[in-house]
Design a protein around this motif. Structure first.
Motif, PDB file in Angstrom:
ATOM      1  N   LEU A  80     -29.191   8.055 -34.109  1.00 17.52           N
ATOM      2  CA  LEU A  80     -29.983   9.233 -33.800  1.00 17.52           C
ATOM      3  C   LEU A  80     -30.342   9.202 -32.319  1.00 17.52           C
ATOM      4  CD1 LEU A  80     -31.661  11.750 -34.531  1.00 17.52           C
ATOM      5  CD2 LEU A  80     -33.544  10.188 -35.100  1.00 17.52           C
ATOM      6  N   ASP A  81     -29.886  10.175 -31.601  1.00 21.61           N
ATOM      7  CA  ASP A  81     -30.194  10.329 -30.176  1.00 21.61           C
ATOM      8  C   ASP A  81     -31.311  11.354 -30.115  1.00 21.61           C
ATOM      9  OD1 ASP A  81     -30.301  11.095 -27.524  1.00 21.61           O
ATOM     10  OD2 ASP A  81     -28.162  11.467 -27.324  1.00 21.61           O
ATOM     11  N   LEU A  82     -32.535  10.905 -29.954  1.00 23.70           N
ATOM     12  CA  LEU A  82     -33.696  11.782 -30.050  1.00 23.70           C
ATOM     13  C   LEU A  82     -34.234  12.162 -28.669  1.00 23.70           C
ATOM     14  CD1 LEU A  82     -35.703  13.162 -31.952  1.00 23.70           C
ATOM     15  CD2 LEU A  82     -37.037  11.065 -31.927  1.00 23.70           C
ATOM     16  N   ALA A  83     -34.099  13.431 -28.326  1.00 25.99           N
ATOM     17  CA  ALA A  83     -34.699  14.020 -27.134  1.00 25.99           C
ATOM     18  C   ALA A  83     -34.312  13.334 -25.827  1.00 25.99           C
ATOM     19  CB  ALA A  83     -36.222  14.058 -27.280  1.00 25.99           C
ATOM     20  N   SER A  84     -33.037  12.980 -25.693  1.00 29.12           N
ATOM     21  CA  SER A  84     -32.624  12.333 -24.446  1.00 29.12           C
ATOM     22  C   SER A  84     -31.958  13.311 -23.484  1.00 29.12           C
ATOM     23  CB  SER A  84     -31.698  11.154 -24.733  1.00 29.12           C
ATOM     24  OG  SER A  84     -30.468  11.623 -25.247  1.00 29.12           O
ATOM     25  N   GLY A  85     -31.970  14.583 -23.790  1.00 32.13           N
ATOM     26  CA  GLY A  85     -31.432  15.577 -22.869  1.00 32.13           C
ATOM     27  C   GLY A  85     -30.063  16.084 -23.261  1.00 32.13           C
ATOM     28  N   SER A  86     -29.044  15.558 -22.629  1.00 33.99           N
ATOM     29  CA  SER A  86     -27.688  16.096 -22.753  1.00 33.99           C
ATOM     30  C   SER A  86     -26.930  15.656 -23.995  1.00 33.99           C
ATOM     31  CB  SER A  86     -26.877  15.683 -21.533  1.00 33.99           C
ATOM     32  OG  SER A  86     -26.740  14.261 -21.522  1.00 33.99           O
ATOM     33  N   GLY A  87     -27.455  14.737 -24.772  1.00 39.20           N
ATOM     34  CA  GLY A  87     -26.703  14.181 -25.897  1.00 39.20           C
ATOM     35  C   GLY A  87     -25.786  13.055 -25.464  1.00 39.20           C
ATOM     36  N   LEU A  88     -25.922  12.640 -24.218  1.00 45.02           N
ATOM     37  CA  LEU A  88     -25.073  11.591 -23.659  1.00 45.02           C
ATOM     38  C   LEU A  88     -25.108  10.314 -24.490  1.00 45.02           C
ATOM     39  CD1 LEU A  88     -23.359  10.242 -21.466  1.00 45.02           C
ATOM     40  CD2 LEU A  88     -25.445   9.940 -20.136  1.00 45.02           C
ATOM     41  N   CYS A  89     -26.279   9.920 -24.965  1.00 41.34           N
ATOM     42  CA  CYS A  89     -26.388   8.680 -25.743  1.00 41.34           C
ATOM     43  C   CYS A  89     -25.621   8.793 -27.061  1.00 41.34           C
ATOM     44  CB  CYS A  89     -27.849   8.337 -26.004  1.00 41.34           C
ATOM     45  SG  CYS A  89     -28.785   8.030 -24.496  1.00 41.34           S
ATOM     46  N   ALA A  90     -25.703   9.948 -27.712  1.00 41.50           N
ATOM     47  CA  ALA A  90     -24.967  10.151 -28.962  1.00 41.50           C
ATOM     48  C   ALA A  90     -23.464  10.100 -28.716  1.00 41.50           C
ATOM     49  CB  ALA A  90     -25.348  11.486 -29.590  1.00 41.50           C
ATOM     50  N   ILE A  91     -23.016  10.720 -27.644  1.00 36.26           N
ATOM     51  CA  ILE A  91     -21.589  10.710 -27.306  1.00 36.26           C
ATOM     52  C   ILE A  91     -21.127   9.299 -26.996  1.00 36.26           C
ATOM     53  CG2 ILE A  91     -19.881  11.529 -25.650  1.00 36.26           C
ATOM     54  CD1 ILE A  91     -21.692  14.091 -25.399  1.00 36.26           C
ATOM     55  N   ALA A  92     -21.915   8.569 -26.222  1.00 36.52           N
ATOM     56  CA  ALA A  92     -21.567   7.182 -25.893  1.00 36.52           C
ATOM     57  C   ALA A  92     -21.529   6.308 -27.147  1.00 36.52           C
ATOM     58  CB  ALA A  92     -22.557   6.614 -24.879  1.00 36.52           C
ATOM     59  N   ALA A  93     -22.457   6.544 -28.069  1.00 32.88           N
ATOM     60  CA  ALA A  93     -22.476   5.773 -29.318  1.00 32.88           C
ATOM     61  C   ALA A  93     -21.216   6.044 -30.140  1.00 32.88           C
ATOM     62  CB  ALA A  93     -23.727   6.111 -30.125  1.00 32.88           C
ATOM     63  N   LEU A  94     -20.804   7.292 -30.219  1.00 30.97           N
ATOM     64  CA  LEU A  94     -19.573   7.614 -30.944  1.00 30.97           C
ATOM     65  C   LEU A  94     -18.368   6.955 -30.296  1.00 30.97           C
ATOM     66  CD1 LEU A  94     -20.166  11.377 -31.760  1.00 30.97           C
ATOM     67  CD2 LEU A  94     -20.016   9.492 -33.409  1.00 30.97           C
ATOM     68  N   ARG A  95     -18.314   6.984 -28.974  1.00 34.37           N
ATOM     69  CA  ARG A  95     -17.200   6.339 -28.254  1.00 34.37           C
ATOM     70  C   ARG A  95     -17.201   4.830 -28.475  1.00 34.37           C
ATOM     71  NH1 ARG A  95     -14.237   9.708 -24.454  1.00 34.37           N
ATOM     72  NH2 ARG A  95     -13.287   7.736 -23.861  1.00 34.37           N
ATOM     73  N   ALA A  96     -18.398   4.264 -28.738  1.00 35.35           N
ATOM     74  CA  ALA A  96     -18.515   2.814 -28.961  1.00 35.35           C
ATOM     75  C   ALA A  96     -18.273   2.435 -30.414  1.00 35.35           C
ATOM     76  CB  ALA A  96     -19.896   2.339 -28.509  1.00 35.35           C
ATOM     77  N   GLY A  97     -18.025   3.427 -31.278  1.00 30.84           N
ATOM     78  CA  GLY A  97     -17.686   3.091 -32.666  1.00 30.84           C
ATOM     79  C   GLY A  97     -18.699   3.455 -33.719  1.00 30.84           C
ATOM     80  N   ALA A  98     -19.750   4.164 -33.361  1.00 34.44           N
ATOM     81  CA  ALA A  98     -20.704   4.612 -34.379  1.00 34.44           C
ATOM     82  C   ALA A  98     -19.977   5.562 -35.339  1.00 34.44           C
ATOM     83  CB  ALA A  98     -21.884   5.331 -33.725  1.00 34.44           C
ATOM     84  N   VAL A  99     -20.347   5.528 -36.609  1.00 29.35           N
ATOM     85  CA  VAL A  99     -19.670   6.375 -37.591  1.00 29.35           C
ATOM     86  C   VAL A  99     -20.180   7.813 -37.532  1.00 29.35           C
ATOM     87  CG1 VAL A  99     -19.034   4.533 -39.165  1.00 29.35           C
ATOM     88  CG2 VAL A  99     -21.226   5.684 -39.458  1.00 29.35           C
ATOM     89  N   SER A 100     -21.403   7.998 -37.070  1.00 28.34           N
ATOM     90  CA  SER A 100     -21.931   9.342 -36.841  1.00 28.34           C
ATOM     91  C   SER A 100     -23.085   9.221 -35.853  1.00 28.34           C
ATOM     92  CB  SER A 100     -22.401  10.002 -38.139  1.00 28.34           C
ATOM     93  OG  SER A 100     -23.525   9.348 -38.660  1.00 28.34           O
ATOM     94  N   ALA A 101     -23.300  10.309 -35.147  1.00 30.17           N
ATOM     95  CA  ALA A 101     -24.403  10.341 -34.193  1.00 30.17           C
ATOM     96  C   ALA A 101     -24.950  11.758 -34.168  1.00 30.17           C
ATOM     97  CB  ALA A 101     -23.944   9.928 -32.802  1.00 30.17           C
ATOM     98  N   VAL A 102     -26.259  11.867 -34.178  1.00 32.10           N
ATOM     99  CA  VAL A 102     -26.927  13.163 -34.136  1.00 32.10           C
ATOM    100  C   VAL A 102     -27.782  13.211 -32.900  1.00 32.10           C
ATOM    101  CG1 VAL A 102     -28.600  14.659 -35.279  1.00 32.10           C
ATOM    102  CG2 VAL A 102     -26.975  13.326 -36.653  1.00 32.10           C
ATOM    103  N   ALA A 103     -27.633  14.277 -32.119  1.00 32.22           N
ATOM    104  CA  ALA A 103     -28.495  14.488 -30.967  1.00 32.22           C
ATOM    105  C   ALA A 103     -29.524  15.522 -31.367  1.00 32.22           C
ATOM    106  CB  ALA A 103     -27.675  14.964 -29.776  1.00 32.22           C
ATOM    107  N   ALA A 104     -30.788  15.165 -31.306  1.00 31.49           N
ATOM    108  CA  ALA A 104     -31.871  16.075 -31.677  1.00 31.49           C
ATOM    109  C   ALA A 104     -32.751  16.320 -30.465  1.00 31.49           C
ATOM    110  CB  ALA A 104     -32.691  15.477 -32.816  1.00 31.49           C
ATOM    111  N   ASP A 105     -33.127  17.564 -30.285  1.00 34.64           N
ATOM    112  CA  ASP A 105     -33.940  17.944 -29.140  1.00 34.64           C
ATOM    113  C   ASP A 105     -35.401  17.868 -29.462  1.00 34.64           C
ATOM    114  OD1 ASP A 105     -34.013  18.576 -26.508  1.00 34.64           O
ATOM    115  OD2 ASP A 105     -33.462  20.671 -26.780  1.00 34.64           O
TER     116      ASP A 105
END
Length: 105
Positions: A80-105
């Motif tokens: 869960l990428d919570l309120a980090s702006g661009s969703g960059l952390c969620a995208i990076a997590a997916l690229r690192a092998g996370a099975v799912s990532a949600v960016a929430a504002d």
């Protein structure tokens, strides 16, 4: 603006590599104040929130680089990428092998 959000983002940002994480690309703006003003004009809302979504903030860059170096932290996990702006952390997590990532504002 609901119907033209995509058009607004395409007009006001450029798709480019994320500094320090060049393997990732985001629609990024150059100047927060000019983008904020454009958002206020587009929405006719002088109280519009700052457009955090259009910038790769330092914290997100640090987390993204950390996940690139330590993919074991998220591999096979949900993130869960919570309120980090661009969703960059969620995208990076997916690229690192996370099975799912949600960016929430």
């Amino acid at each position: 603006m609901a119907g033209s959000r995509r058009a607004f983002v395409l007009r006001q940002t450029r798709l480019r590599p994320v500094p320090g994480l060049e393997e990732l690309r985001l629609h990024l703006a150059d100047d927060v104040l000019s983008l904020w003003r454009a958002l206020q004009v587009e929405t006719d809302d002088l109280d519009a929130s700052l457009p955090y979504w259009a910038f790769a903030w330092g914290g997100g860059l640090a987390i993204g680089r950390h996940l690139r170096e330590r993919p074991d932290l998220v591999a096979g996990r949900r993130v869960l990428d919570l309120a980090s702006g661009s969703g960059l952390c969620a995208i990076a997590a997916l690229r690192a092998g996370a099975v799912s990532a949600v960016a929430a504002d």
